[in-house]
Design a protein around this motif. Structure first.
Motif, mmCIF file in Angstrom:
data_model
loop_
_atom_site.group_PDB
_atom_site.id
_atom_site.type_symbol
_atom_site.label_atom_id
_atom_site.label_comp_id
_atom_site.label_asym_id
_atom_site.label_seq_id
_atom_site.Cartn_x
_atom_site.Cartn_y
_atom_site.Cartn_z
ATOM 1 N N MET A 1 1.088 -1.234 0.183
ATOM 2 C CA MET A 1 -0.066 0.171 0.003
ATOM 3 C C MET A 1 0.888 1.078 -0.084
ATOM 4 O O MET A 1 1.945 1.138 0.698
ATOM 5 N N MET A 2 0.518 2.239 -0.628
ATOM 6 C CA MET A 2 1.236 3.511 -0.877
ATOM 7 C C MET A 2 1.036 4.355 0.372
ATOM 8 O O MET A 2 0.036 4.251 1.099
ATOM 9 N N ALA A 3 1.904 5.091 0.689
ATOM 10 C CA ALA A 3 1.875 5.951 1.969
ATOM 11 C C ALA A 3 0.785 6.839 1.691
ATOM 12 O O ALA A 3 0.655 7.425 0.505
ATOM 13 N N GLN A 4 0.199 7.200 2.765
ATOM 14 C CA GLN A 4 -0.906 8.322 2.485
ATOM 15 C C GLN A 4 -0.575 9.638 3.084
ATOM 16 O O GLN A 4 0.421 9.677 3.964
ATOM 17 N N ALA A 5 -1.096 10.666 2.450
ATOM 18 C CA ALA A 5 -0.770 12.090 2.997
ATOM 19 C C ALA A 5 -1.915 12.801 3.021
ATOM 20 O O ALA A 5 -3.008 12.466 2.366
ATOM 21 N N THR A 6 -2.127 13.801 3.767
ATOM 22 C CA THR A 6 -3.294 14.760 4.150
ATOM 23 C C THR A 6 -3.289 16.191 3.171
ATOM 24 O O THR A 6 -2.055 16.437 3.351
ATOM 25 N N ILE A 7 -4.311 16.355 2.431
ATOM 26 C CA ILE A 7 -4.346 17.669 2.026
ATOM 27 C C ILE A 7 -5.207 18.416 2.717
ATOM 28 O O ILE A 7 -6.285 18.062 2.962
ATOM 29 N N THR A 8 -4.961 19.713 3.169
ATOM 30 C CA THR A 8 -5.964 20.430 3.828
ATOM 31 C C THR A 8 -6.434 21.736 2.986
ATOM 32 O O THR A 8 -5.534 22.518 2.537
ATOM 33 N N ALA A 9 -7.599 21.919 2.818
ATOM 34 C CA ALA A 9 -8.031 23.190 1.947
ATOM 35 C C ALA A 9 -9.083 23.820 2.593
ATOM 36 O O ALA A 9 -10.048 23.398 3.070
ATOM 37 N N ARG A 10 -9.067 25.356 2.771
ATOM 38 C CA ARG A 10 -10.321 25.967 3.212
ATOM 39 C C ARG A 10 -11.122 26.195 1.966
ATOM 40 O O ARG A 10 -10.907 26.625 0.823
ATOM 41 N N VAL A 11 -12.490 25.982 2.310
ATOM 42 C CA VAL A 11 -13.481 26.267 1.404
ATOM 43 C C VAL A 11 -14.479 26.937 2.208
ATOM 44 O O VAL A 11 -14.698 26.839 3.236
ATOM 45 N N ASP A 12 -15.582 27.673 1.646
ATOM 46 C CA ASP A 12 -16.891 28.196 1.979
ATOM 47 C C ASP A 12 -17.438 27.151 2.593
ATOM 48 O O ASP A 12 -17.517 26.004 2.019
ATOM 49 N N ALA A 13 -18.169 27.435 3.819
ATOM 50 C CA ALA A 13 -18.924 26.379 4.510
ATOM 51 C C ALA A 13 -19.960 25.821 3.676
ATOM 52 O O ALA A 13 -20.367 24.626 3.640
ATOM 53 N N ASN A 14 -20.923 26.743 3.149
ATOM 54 C CA ASN A 14 -21.852 26.208 2.502
ATOM 55 C C ASN A 14 -21.409 25.457 1.143
ATOM 56 O O ASN A 14 -22.100 24.240 0.772
ATOM 57 N N ASP A 15 -20.578 25.624 0.597
ATOM 58 C CA ASP A 15 -19.777 24.945 -0.483
ATOM 59 C C ASP A 15 -19.500 23.441 -0.093
ATOM 60 O O ASP A 15 -19.738 22.708 -0.759
ATOM 61 N N LYS A 16 -18.787 23.562 1.217
ATOM 62 C CA LYS A 16 -18.497 22.132 1.678
ATOM 63 C C LYS A 16 -19.712 21.360 1.809
ATOM 64 O O LYS A 16 -19.761 20.196 1.482
ATOM 65 N N ILE A 17 -20.693 22.037 2.331
ATOM 66 C CA ILE A 17 -22.032 20.943 2.580
ATOM 67 C C ILE A 17 -22.552 20.694 1.318
ATOM 68 O O ILE A 17 -23.094 19.446 1.135
ATOM 69 N N GLU A 18 -22.744 21.684 0.357
ATOM 70 C CA GLU A 18 -23.127 21.358 -0.890
ATOM 71 C C GLU A 18 -22.460 20.283 -1.584
ATOM 72 O O GLU A 18 -23.075 19.273 -2.162
ATOM 73 N N PHE A 19 -21.022 20.184 -1.453
ATOM 74 C CA PHE A 19 -20.039 19.292 -2.272
ATOM 75 C C PHE A 19 -20.203 17.948 -1.597
ATOM 76 O O PHE A 19 -20.402 17.060 -2.259
ATOM 77 N N ASP A 20 -20.334 17.899 -0.278
ATOM 78 C CA ASP A 20 -20.399 16.635 0.497
ATOM 79 C C ASP A 20 -21.674 15.956 0.200
ATOM 80 O O ASP A 20 -21.658 14.808 -0.274
ATOM 81 N N ALA A 21 -22.720 16.901 0.071
ATOM 82 C CA ALA A 21 -24.111 16.349 -0.287
ATOM 83 C C ALA A 21 -23.898 15.561 -1.948
ATOM 84 O O ALA A 21 -24.518 14.681 -1.919
ATOM 85 N N PHE A 22 -23.384 16.470 -2.802
ATOM 86 C CA PHE A 22 -23.215 15.929 -4.267
ATOM 87 C C PHE A 22 -22.421 14.549 -4.276
ATOM 88 O O PHE A 22 -23.051 13.722 -4.883
ATOM 89 N N CYS A 23 -21.374 14.512 -3.447
ATOM 90 C CA CYS A 23 -20.723 13.383 -3.423
ATOM 91 C C CYS A 23 -21.286 11.958 -2.992
ATOM 92 O O CYS A 23 -21.397 11.232 -3.555
ATOM 93 N N SER A 24 -22.174 12.293 -1.864
ATOM 94 C CA SER A 24 -23.042 11.449 -1.267
ATOM 95 C C SER A 24 -24.145 11.099 -2.375
ATOM 96 O O SER A 24 -24.409 9.640 -2.668
ATOM 97 N N ASN A 25 -24.823 11.926 -3.041
ATOM 98 C CA ASN A 25 -25.807 11.742 -4.204
ATOM 99 C C ASN A 25 -25.192 10.744 -5.130
ATOM 100 O O ASN A 25 -25.811 9.976 -5.825
ATOM 101 N N VAL A 26 -23.828 10.922 -5.633
ATOM 102 C CA VAL A 26 -23.212 10.028 -6.690
ATOM 103 C C VAL A 26 -22.430 8.876 -6.081
ATOM 104 O O VAL A 26 -21.998 8.249 -7.091
ATOM 105 N N GLY A 27 -22.503 8.547 -4.855
ATOM 106 C CA GLY A 27 -21.973 7.443 -4.320
ATOM 107 C C GLY A 27 -20.408 7.519 -3.988
ATOM 108 O O GLY A 27 -19.950 6.524 -3.906
ATOM 109 N N LEU A 28 -20.084 8.664 -3.915
ATOM 110 C CA LEU A 28 -18.639 9.019 -3.262
ATOM 111 C C LEU A 28 -18.408 9.582 -2.063
ATOM 112 O O LEU A 28 -19.664 10.142 -1.494
ATOM 113 N N ASN A 29 -17.417 9.555 -1.144
ATOM 114 C CA ASN A 29 -17.141 10.431 -0.267
ATOM 115 C C ASN A 29 -16.435 11.637 -0.657
ATOM 116 O O ASN A 29 -15.868 11.482 -1.725
#
Length: 90
Positions: A1-29
């Motif tokens: 397994m390849m080593a994992q790294a974390t990317i941290t990005a700041r986004v608008d709170a509402n954009d995050k909520i909408e993006f999370d919901a979109f991802c969930s609706n298409v079967g992704l996280n």
């Protein structure tokens, strides 16, 4: 397994909520969706969608035509040239 790294990005709170919901609706996280983006960038060696700047409205053809016409009128002696009038912000 390849080593994992974390990317941290700041986004608008509402954009995050909408993006999370979109991802969930298409079967992704969210993490999987971002990994898909990263893999596409690396595979294609470009951002995998168009990024365009909205043109400056000053440089639209109708506005430039108006400016050129006004300059011609001033050069023909029609009109009055004056110093710049500054308006203070309220």
């Amino acid at each position: 397994m390849m080593a994992q790294a974390t990317i941290t990005a700041r986004v608008d709170a509402n954009d995050k909520i909408e993006f999370d919901a979109f991802c969930s609706n298409v079967g992704l996280n969210t993490s999987t969706a971002i990994n898909i983006f990263v893999k596409a960038v690396l595979r294609e060696k470009r951002i995998p969608f168009d990024i365009a700047q909205t043109p400056d409205p000053f440089f639209t053809e109708p506005n430039l035509s108006h400016v050129k016409k006004s300059v011609q009128e001033l050069r023909a002696g029609k009109g009055t040239a004056h110093e710049l009038i500054e308006v203070e912000d309220e």
